[in-house]
Design a protein around this motif. Structure first.
Motif, PDB file in Angstrom:
ATOM      1  N   SER A 222       0.856  -1.180   0.000  1.00  0.00           N
ATOM      2  CA  SER A 222       0.000   0.000   0.000  1.00  0.00           C
ATOM      3  C   SER A 222       0.892   1.230   0.000  1.00  0.00           C
ATOM      4  O   SER A 222       1.971   1.221   0.592  1.00  0.00           O
ATOM      5  N   TYR A 223       0.429   2.274  -0.671  1.00  0.00           N
ATOM      6  CA  TYR A 223       1.202   3.508  -0.725  1.00  0.00           C
ATOM      7  C   TYR A 223       0.617   4.589   0.185  1.00  0.00           C
ATOM      8  O   TYR A 223       1.015   5.755   0.096  1.00  0.00           O
ATOM      9  N   SER A 224      -0.292   4.188   1.062  1.00  0.00           N
ATOM     10  CA  SER A 224      -0.836   5.153   2.011  1.00  0.00           C
ATOM     11  C   SER A 224       0.217   5.473   3.070  1.00  0.00           C
ATOM     12  O   SER A 224       1.061   4.644   3.405  1.00  0.00           O
ATOM     13  N   GLY A 294       6.015  -0.653  -1.190  1.00  0.00           N
ATOM     14  CA  GLY A 294       5.070   0.272  -0.575  1.00  0.00           C
ATOM     15  C   GLY A 294       5.512   0.712   0.798  1.00  0.00           C
ATOM     16  O   GLY A 294       6.704   0.829   1.083  1.00  0.00           O
TER      17      GLY A 294
END
Length: 460
Positions: A222-224, A294
């Motif tokens: 995830s790139y959050s 990520g």
């Protein structure tokens, strides 16, 4: 300086005052400048030294920094830091060239501070700051070398019982032997190999990350942005400190001191060589590592190439990549030992004797060995690589590389306060001061948090 004794024309006032004007032979010579900072190199040699000092395996933490900033913020900070440091190092070089044209070369950072800011700044602030920052880099490099050796060991023996501290000692022993190389200029061939190794392990790291990211072995990503509230804010400044550290140098005057006269224009050519390597490697490693893993990327992206004891890439590929890393980080360690070598030679060597005489070889062997042993001990005690790099960036690299060059240039050339140069330098200097203070708080906070989990001599 070459092979002749330094004169009042090529030493700073701090050292020139040690010479008498009534006798042809100086009463006291500076062995640190005479033996360690030999001015024999070309602009190409300068490029080799610069590349080894800047493009070190610390860049393997760039994906981790991008994960704390996100895609837009991470790439923007990475690019902006590159532009500012190139500009900053060029300004510092112009100041050094200006003083050389006036009749004396400033061979050390503290010489510049002495001449431009006053004696107290050189002796009590810039000198200790540079020495501590560079010696801290030696500690961090020794730690990374030990981690890479342990990675190689676990590939061969997944159930092996050797600890991280054992590998740090092995790497430190290797460094102890290489540390006896007498002068900075003598490292030029090693640093040429180092430049090649930079391309090698960065290419391997980039290719490995792309391969894993496209394979069925790719982990969920995830790139959050991780964390919320104050944790995210501190993570943001921690990331900036890491990126600034990867671009950090802190020894521009010492590197320029290795260039044979005339020095005008040579440092700029060396910077072009260095930043060709910097831009190609930093962006390839940082972007590919963050893309592949990520926000789960580790403080060193090579750690993501294994899940537990299971490699995600062929073992021979991982062995080769880590082998390149070990060799290159050894060269980087030698470069950052030079400021402390200057101090040790100045204190314990006799400049009236030959550099390779028994009188000077014996104290050099003892003092440099003790220097490496102390750094190795601290590396084994504090195995928190990412946190250490952030702390050094805040306390050392940002002042030396982002603040002082702007101050030195403005005080030396006195650009018009109505001009663009003055205000660009002022904005960079003031902004970097704020970042240094906030980054220092953020990095110390992170070390305190990690200290609750890890212990001294931890096997990480």
């Amino acid at each position: 300086m070459a092979t002749v004794a330094p004169t009042s024309r090529n030493l700073s006032p701090a050292d020139a005052k040690e010479f008498t004007t009534t006798e042809p032979t100086p009463k006291k010579l500076d062995a640190g400048a005479l033996f360690v900072l030999k001015s024999r190199g070309s602009w190409l040699h300068c490029g080799y030294h610069l590349t080894t000092a800047i493009v070190a395996p610390a860049l393997l933490s760039l994906p981790f920094a991008l994960a704390l900033l996100g895609w837009k913020g991470g790439v923007a900070v990475l690019a902006l830091a590159g532009i500012i440091t190139f500009y900053s190092y060029n300004l510092l070089s112009l100041v050094l060239e200006y003083h050389a044209e006036l009749g004396h070369r400033q061979l050390r950072f503290r010489d510049m501070a002495h001449d431009i800011l006053g004696p107290g700044w050189g002796r009590y602030y810039v000198g200790p700051l540079q020495l501590g920052s560079c010696y801290g880099a030696v500690i961090a490099c020794t730690l990374l070398g030990g981690q890479s050796l342990k990675f190689i060991y676990l590939l061969a023996r997944p159930d092996g019982s050797m600890q991280l501290s054992h590998f740090i000692v092995i790497f430190g022993s290797f460094t102890l032997i290489l540390a006896q190389i007498p002068s900075f200029h003598s490292l030029r061939h090693i640093n040429l190999v180092s430049l090649i190794l930079c391309f090698a392990y960065c290419a391997c790291t980039t290719a490995g990350a792309i391969y894993i990211g496209n394979s069925h072995k790719a982990p969920p990503k995830s790139y959050s942005l991780a964390g919320v509230g104050i944790n995210r804010i501190f993570g943001f400044f921690n990331a900036i400190s890491i990126i600034c550290t990867t671009y950090g140098n802190g020894i521009i005057p010492e590197i320029q001191a290795t260039i044979a006269e005339p020095v005008k224009g040579k440092m700029f050519k060396g910077l072009l060589v260095c930043y060709t390597v910097v831009i190609s490697n930093y962006f390839s490693v940082g972007i590919s590592g963050y893309w592949a893993f990520g926000n789960q990327v580790d403080s060193s992206v090579l750690q993501n190439f294994m899940v537990g004891s299971n490699p995600l890439l062929p073992k021979w590929f991982l062995l080769m990549t880590n082998g390149f890393t070990v060799l290159q980080v050894a060269a980087c360690t030698l470069v950052y030992l030079q400021p402390s070598n200057v101090v040790l030679e100045r204190r314990f060597a006799d400049p009236k004797k030959g550099q390779l005489s028994a009188r000077n070889v014996v104290p050099r062997l003892i003092t440099r060995s003790l220097s490496v042993i102390i750094a190795t001990t601290f590396s084994a005690m504090l195995p928190f690589f990412g946190d250490i790099m952030a702390l050094f960036g805040a306390f050392g690299c940002i002042p030396l590389d982002f603040i002082l060059p702007m101050v030195f240039y403005n005080l030396t050339f006195k650009p018009s306060k109505k001009g663009l140069v003055f205000w660009v330098n002022t904005v960079i200097g003031v902004g970097s001061t704020g970042l240094s203070l906030i980054g220092a708080v953020a990095s110390v906070r992170q070390i305190i948090l990690d200290a609750r989990t890890y212990r001294l001599f931890a096997n990480m």
